[in-house]
Design a protein around this motif. Sequence first.
Motif, PDB file in Angstrom:
ATOM      1  N   LEU A 110       0.821  -1.214   0.000  1.00  0.00           N
ATOM      2  CA  LEU A 110       0.000   0.000   0.000  1.00  0.00           C
ATOM      3  C   LEU A 110       0.852   1.259   0.000  1.00  0.00           C
ATOM      4  O   LEU A 110       0.381   2.330  -0.411  1.00  0.00           O
ATOM      5  CB  LEU A 110      -0.936   0.001   1.209  1.00  0.00           C
ATOM      6  CG  LEU A 110      -1.916  -1.178   1.302  1.00  0.00           C
ATOM      7  CD1 LEU A 110      -2.804  -1.030   2.529  1.00  0.00           C
ATOM      8  CD2 LEU A 110      -2.763  -1.286   0.039  1.00  0.00           C
ATOM      9  N   ARG A 129      -2.978   4.655  -2.299  1.00  0.00           N
ATOM     10  CA  ARG A 129      -3.621   3.627  -1.484  1.00  0.00           C
ATOM     11  C   ARG A 129      -3.507   3.982  -0.005  1.00  0.00           C
ATOM     12  O   ARG A 129      -2.449   4.389   0.456  1.00  0.00           O
ATOM     13  CB  ARG A 129      -2.973   2.267  -1.725  1.00  0.00           C
ATOM     14  CG  ARG A 129      -2.852   1.874  -3.188  1.00  0.00           C
ATOM     15  CD  ARG A 129      -2.070   0.571  -3.311  1.00  0.00           C
ATOM     16  NE  ARG A 129      -1.690   0.296  -4.678  1.00  0.00           N
ATOM     17  CZ  ARG A 129      -0.528   0.670  -5.225  1.00  0.00           C
ATOM     18  NH1 ARG A 129       0.352   1.341  -4.489  1.00  0.00           N
ATOM     19  NH2 ARG A 129      -0.250   0.372  -6.469  1.00  0.00           N
ATOM     20  N   THR A 134      -8.401   0.604   1.405  1.00  0.00           N
ATOM     21  CA  THR A 134      -8.221  -0.773   0.946  1.00  0.00           C
ATOM     22  C   THR A 134      -9.029  -1.723   1.817  1.00  0.00           C
ATOM     23  O   THR A 134      -9.683  -2.653   1.316  1.00  0.00           O
ATOM     24  CB  THR A 134      -6.737  -1.156   0.982  1.00  0.00           C
ATOM     25  OG1 THR A 134      -5.987  -0.192   0.231  1.00  0.00           O
ATOM     26  CG2 THR A 134      -6.517  -2.536   0.392  1.00  0.00           C
ATOM     27  N   GLN A 189      -9.625   6.691  -5.322  1.00  0.00           N
ATOM     28  CA  GLN A 189     -10.044   5.376  -5.802  1.00  0.00           C
ATOM     29  C   GLN A 189     -10.274   5.400  -7.308  1.00  0.00           C
ATOM     30  O   GLN A 189      -9.929   4.443  -8.012  1.00  0.00           O
ATOM     31  CB  GLN A 189     -11.309   4.918  -5.073  1.00  0.00           C
ATOM     32  CG  GLN A 189     -11.669   3.459  -5.280  1.00  0.00           C
ATOM     33  CD  GLN A 189     -10.684   2.507  -4.605  1.00  0.00           C
ATOM     34  OE1 GLN A 189      -9.816   2.921  -3.852  1.00  0.00           O
ATOM     35  NE2 GLN A 189     -10.826   1.221  -4.876  1.00  0.00           N
TER      36      GLN A 189
END
Length: 313
Positions: A110, A129, A134, A189
Amino acid sequence: MNARHQRRYRRLFQGALPLLMVLTLLMSVPAVAAPPHQLCRTDQLERCTRELPLSWREALSTLASSTALPGKERGSPTLPNLLRRLLDGQGGMTLLLAEEALILLNPEVLKRTHLVLLDAHLYEQPSLRSFRSTYYHEVGHVATRHSPWLEQLQRSDWPGHWPEEVLADLYLYWRLLREGAEEEELWAQLHLRNIGLIQARPDWAHWSTPVLMPLLCRFEEVRVWSDWPFPAFLNAALADTDWPLSAYRGLGDRQFALTAPAIHQSYLFADHRERWAALLAPTLAWLGVDVPAYLSRHQLPLVPDSCAMELSQ
């Protein structure tokens, strides 16, 4: 009340203030009960696998002995190594049994920066991220595993897992909005989904951009929807499902191929080129691309304001 008692009660009240502030904050956030699941992080796998319920340890042991496991070496891997292999460099994934779920997260992945090769130029940006996003996306797989929308979103000419990813992203949006997230975290996102396309084999199975963009362009209205139960939020978010996905795929497969881009013909999917450009432009700008020059090279129309066009649809 004498001075000594006054000081005593003042200290007691001051000591209670942090607790009162926390309770007030918790009461101001709409409560959401996450669907039952187990969670394992890659930096805690040894402990986590020891503490998993017997049902999961048995299921994973069976999988470890499977000949279909990618990268299988001689002998069965330990459960921690099995889970690392299943993740295979991903930031997160969800495993499902009949009525149970196991979410795997890799914090190191991430944190990785984004390296994007576009028109022979390499762009590098910090990771979009986050652990929270997540995690909520993976919880979304659990929350929507029985949703009727899974069947309704199926397309014969589209990756079979796409409905699952769309619903998981919408669950992520719903959770973030309920917690007061800023627009930037929701845009992240969408950028991730677009970045997934900019490779030799575009990731269409995760490309939820046509679903997410209209929501981002009506951010305040959608924030109100987040106060609703999740099924109602889903119904509102998916009120219009008329996406020309095949046209977008035809453009993307040509545009991002390793060979010379082949979408220069302006007649190719002519009715959809403007919106295709609008779906990509915010991410291109985030990467640091000269958007007008890039779109011009690919014979795509310049869209000054992606949301203005989206709202005019």
